[in-house]
Write a protein that holds these residues in place. Structure first.
Motif, mmCIF file in Angstrom:
data_model
loop_
_atom_site.group_PDB
_atom_site.id
_atom_site.type_symbol
_atom_site.label_atom_id
_atom_site.label_comp_id
_atom_site.label_asym_id
_atom_site.label_seq_id
_atom_site.Cartn_x
_atom_site.Cartn_y
_atom_site.Cartn_z
ATOM 1 N N UNK A 59 0.854 -1.185 0.000
ATOM 2 C CA UNK A 59 0.000 0.000 0.000
ATOM 3 C C UNK A 59 0.894 1.239 0.000
ATOM 4 N N UNK A 60 0.681 2.111 -0.979
ATOM 5 C CA UNK A 60 1.437 3.352 -1.058
ATOM 6 C C UNK A 60 0.490 4.496 -1.371
ATOM 7 N N UNK A 61 0.993 5.716 -1.181
ATOM 8 C CA UNK A 61 0.216 6.899 -1.512
ATOM 9 C C UNK A 61 0.505 7.323 -2.951
ATOM 10 N N UNK A 62 -0.405 8.076 -3.551
ATOM 11 C CA UNK A 62 -0.161 8.566 -4.905
ATOM 12 C C UNK A 62 1.161 9.329 -4.990
ATOM 13 N N UNK A 63 1.886 9.088 -6.072
ATOM 14 C CA UNK A 63 3.169 9.732 -6.281
ATOM 15 C C UNK A 63 4.363 8.950 -5.758
ATOM 16 N N UNK A 64 4.105 7.938 -4.934
ATOM 17 C CA UNK A 64 5.189 7.133 -4.375
ATOM 18 C C UNK A 64 5.597 6.024 -5.345
ATOM 19 N N UNK A 65 6.602 5.248 -4.916
ATOM 20 C CA UNK A 65 7.172 4.206 -5.770
ATOM 21 C C UNK A 65 7.117 2.849 -5.084
ATOM 22 N N UNK A 66 7.142 1.813 -5.910
ATOM 23 C CA UNK A 66 7.261 0.431 -5.467
ATOM 24 C C UNK A 66 8.088 -0.326 -6.495
ATOM 25 N N UNK A 67 8.772 -1.378 -6.023
ATOM 26 C CA UNK A 67 9.450 -2.272 -6.956
ATOM 27 C C UNK A 67 8.972 -3.691 -6.711
ATOM 28 N N UNK B 287 3.831 3.944 -19.523
ATOM 29 C CA UNK B 287 5.074 4.346 -20.199
ATOM 30 C C UNK B 287 5.600 5.642 -19.595
ATOM 31 N N UNK B 288 6.891 5.633 -19.296
ATOM 32 C CA UNK B 288 7.507 6.803 -18.677
ATOM 33 C C UNK B 288 7.467 6.786 -17.162
ATOM 34 N N UNK B 289 6.655 5.905 -16.579
ATOM 35 C CA UNK B 289 6.569 5.802 -15.112
ATOM 36 C C UNK B 289 7.101 4.461 -14.605
ATOM 37 N N UNK C 94 15.612 -13.299 -12.412
ATOM 38 C CA UNK C 94 14.610 -12.449 -11.778
ATOM 39 C C UNK C 94 14.236 -11.295 -12.703
ATOM 40 N N UNK C 95 12.950 -10.986 -12.725
ATOM 41 C CA UNK C 95 12.460 -9.824 -13.459
ATOM 42 C C UNK C 95 11.891 -8.839 -12.446
ATOM 43 N N UNK C 96 12.110 -7.554 -12.707
ATOM 44 C CA UNK C 96 11.677 -6.494 -11.802
ATOM 45 C C UNK C 96 10.727 -5.549 -12.529
ATOM 46 N N UNK C 97 9.890 -4.903 -11.751
ATOM 47 C CA UNK C 97 9.057 -3.827 -12.275
ATOM 48 C C UNK C 97 9.180 -2.660 -11.298
ATOM 49 N N UNK C 98 9.922 -1.641 -11.709
ATOM 50 C CA UNK C 98 10.040 -0.418 -10.917
ATOM 51 C C UNK C 98 8.877 0.496 -11.295
ATOM 52 N N UNK C 99 8.084 0.845 -10.309
ATOM 53 C CA UNK C 99 6.885 1.646 -10.549
ATOM 54 C C UNK C 99 7.036 2.975 -9.810
ATOM 55 N N UNK C 100 7.123 4.043 -10.574
ATOM 56 C CA UNK C 100 7.252 5.383 -10.009
ATOM 57 C C UNK C 100 5.994 6.196 -10.288
ATOM 58 N N UNK D 191 0.442 -13.686 -8.093
ATOM 59 C CA UNK D 191 -0.095 -12.324 -8.023
ATOM 60 C C UNK D 191 0.296 -11.628 -6.730
ATOM 61 N N UNK D 192 0.501 -10.328 -6.821
ATOM 62 C CA UNK D 192 0.805 -9.512 -5.647
ATOM 63 C C UNK D 192 -0.012 -8.230 -5.727
ATOM 64 N N UNK D 193 -0.617 -7.863 -4.607
ATOM 65 C CA UNK D 193 -1.528 -6.715 -4.584
ATOM 66 C C UNK D 193 -0.752 -5.410 -4.486
ATOM 67 N N UNK D 194 -1.105 -4.474 -5.341
ATOM 68 C CA UNK D 194 -0.595 -3.104 -5.261
ATOM 69 C C UNK D 194 -1.795 -2.194 -5.076
ATOM 70 N N UNK D 195 -1.772 -1.411 -4.008
ATOM 71 C CA UNK D 195 -2.852 -0.480 -3.717
ATOM 72 C C UNK D 195 -2.273 0.917 -3.591
ATOM 73 N N UNK D 196 -2.834 1.839 -4.374
ATOM 74 C CA UNK D 196 -2.387 3.231 -4.340
ATOM 75 C C UNK D 196 -3.550 4.070 -3.833
ATOM 76 N N UNK D 197 -3.391 4.621 -2.626
ATOM 77 C CA UNK D 197 -4.492 5.333 -1.996
ATOM 78 C C UNK D 197 -3.956 6.318 -0.977
ATOM 79 N N UNK D 198 -4.699 7.426 -0.789
ATOM 80 C CA UNK D 198 -4.298 8.426 0.211
ATOM 81 C C UNK D 198 -4.554 7.897 1.603
#
Length: 115
Positions: free
Chosen positions: A11-19, A64-66, A77-83, A108-115
């Motif tokens: 769980x992250x806030x908008x604008x943050x990053x996860x890998x 694209x670009x993020x 191993x494969x990575x996905x950097x999400x900015x 599967x792995x859950x990604x949640x982007x929320x304030x």
């Protein structure tokens, strides 16, 4: 047979990053392409990014670009950097690998982007 183990969601806030990471084991030499798809609630599963054995990549237009996909062949191993994550990036992210005529999926792995 290839087994995949994913990690890195959360769980992250908008604008943050996860890998995200996805480690492959088994018949590694048969893999031609590695990638990530995602599925949001009530929506179809969609491609996020792919990386091919020659290092070339492709991305969904919405990321694209993020997002950046990369692979470490030594670690299989494969990575996905999400900015700059957005609420609309919220989904279950699935790692996948493919060879000639077959595809294997991670759990599967859950990604949640929320304030």
């Amino acid at each position: 047979q290839v087994q995949l183990v994913e990690s890195g969601g959360g769980l992250v806030q908008p604008g943050e990053s996860l890998r995200l990471s996805c480690a492959a084991s088994g018949s590694i030499s048969l893999i031609n392409v590695m990638g990530w798809d995602r599925q949001a609630p009530g929506k179809e599963r969609e491609l996020v990014a792919r990386i091919f054995s020659d290092g070339s990549t492709n991305y969904a237009g919405s990321v694209k670009g993020r997002f950046t996909i990369s692979r470490d062949n030594a670690k299989n191993t494969v990575y996905l950097q999400m900015n700059s994550l957005k609420p609309e990036d919220t989904a279950v992210y699935y790692c996948n690998v493919a060879g000639s005529g077959w595809t294997s999926w991670g759990q599967g792995t859950q990604v949640t982007v929320s304030k």
